[in-house]
Design an enzyme around this catalytic site. Structure first.
Site, PDB file in Angstrom:
ATOM      1  N   ASP A  79       0.842  -1.192   0.000  1.00 34.08           N
ATOM      2  CA  ASP A  79       0.000   0.000   0.000  1.00 34.08           C
ATOM      3  C   ASP A  79       0.881   1.248   0.000  1.00 34.08           C
ATOM      4  OD1 ASP A  79      -2.333  -1.468   0.076  1.00 34.08           O
ATOM      5  OD2 ASP A  79      -2.492  -1.426   2.270  1.00 34.08           O
ATOM      6  N   PRO A  80       0.387   2.372  -0.510  1.00 37.55           N
ATOM      7  CA  PRO A  80       1.181   3.603  -0.504  1.00 37.55           C
ATOM      8  C   PRO A  80       1.711   3.978   0.877  1.00 37.55           C
ATOM      9  CG  PRO A  80      -0.716   3.882  -1.925  1.00 37.55           C
ATOM     10  CD  PRO A  80      -0.890   2.542  -1.245  1.00 37.55           C
TER      11      PRO A  80
END
Length: 329
Positions: free
Chosen positions: A40-41
């Site tokens: 995930d970012p």
């Protein structure tokens, strides 16, 4: 040639897809690129990137166990199960809560367990990512999937509401879901505050390069210097050694008898990994280092009499296979 695996230390706020775009921007030729395990970012750390023909190794990298170090915040739940979501519930954190209480709670997650993907995730329902439904307020019931948690350790309880942890798990594990479920078990609620991936299969974060370092290699046309070769990339998969005649059969597409492989495993005292559904077949040419000819699906399915190959790496060429030339010279 751009065929190999590069280990990236992914920074925060950058998606895995954006890391791929970064590589494509600096490579001077069109190369197929893929990553082995989405981050995930918000998450940081180890992201294996496969270039060229090495993209065919992605499925084998992803079966390896992954290690994460993270931090959770107790007392609140969010709709995304991490700090980027909206708070949907708040509960008091008892001053009597101890690190021993937290460590006892981790035992509920060890071994094979069932996990439902979080609503804000890329897991798909009828071809559409779940986060699309979640953003519209549509609730989708997904079937739980089996995952494996090898280790779940509470490293530090800061007091108050911050908890540092380490977890070793199989592919397909949503760590933020583990954190959300953990908060429910200890009756405080919890969300993921930080996440760092430190291991993927045989790879460690210490081996990874920052994007600025990689940019230099890309601009100077030296990216091959930091690429990992096939043998190291596959080293987490158990292997059995076969002779050159059997290797030639594998290359020609002749399926091996299951009992032959079972006999070799016993003779060579090889223990297969119950978590990894593959077995490497290796051959050692005269005077050369052993290398992987193929990766077989292992253990075989009930009723199978022949070993099915997931991937054969050496293919016939001009009626004489490369494997024969390598083992006979």
């Amino acid at each position: 040639m751009f065929d190999g695996v590069v280990l990236v230390n992914k920074p925060e706020s950058m998606s895995s897809f954006e890391v791929v775009k970064f590589f494509k921007r600096y490579l001077k030729k069109k190369v197929r690129i893929g990553h082995a395990g989405t981050l995930d970012p918000m998450a940081t750390g180890l992201l294996p990137l496969c270039l060229g023909r090495a993209t065919k190794l992605t499925q084998f990298i992803m079966v390896g166990l992954k290690e994460y170090r993270g931090q959770m915040v107790l007392g609140k739940r969010t709709d995304t199960y991490d700090r980027e979501g909206e708070v949907i519930e708040e509960r008091p954190v008892s001053s009597d809560l101890t690190i021993e209480d937290l460590r006892r709670a981790t035992k509920n997650f060890l071994g094979k367990i069932k996990q439902v993907p979080p609503p804000f995730s890329a897991a798909k329902h009828k071809g559409t990512p779940l986060y699309v439904f979640a953003r519209k307020g549509i609730k989708v019931e997904k079937e739980p999937k089996e995952i494996f948690i090898k280790d779940f350790e509470i490293v530090r309880f800061h007091g108050g509401n911050l908890v540092d942890f380490r977890i070793v798990c199989s592919k397909g594990t949503y760590v933020r879901s583990i954190v959300d479920d953990f908060g429910k078990i200890i009756n405080t609620g919890a969300f993921l505050n930080r996440l760092l991936r430190t291991k993927v299969g045989p790879f460690t974060l210490d081996e990874a390069y920052d994007l600025e370092e990689i940019k230099g290699y890309l601009e100077e046309g030296r990216i091959s210097e930091i690429m990992l070769d096939q043998e190291y990339v596959l080293s987490h998969i158990p292997s059995v050694e076969i002779d050159r005649y059997t290797a030639s059969d594998v290359v020609r597409g002749i399926l091996l008898d299951i009992h032959t492989i079972e006999g070799l495993l016993k003779k060579q005292n090889i223990n297969v990994d119950p978590i990894i559904p593959y077995l490497r077949l290796k051959v050692e040419p005269n005077g050369s280092e052993a290398f992987t000819v193929a990766v077989a699906n292992w253990p075989p399915c009930l009723g199978d009499e022949r070993v099915k190959m997931a991937k054969v790496f050496v293919t016939p060429m001009n009626k004489e296979s490369r494997i024969e030339r390598r083992v006979e010279k």
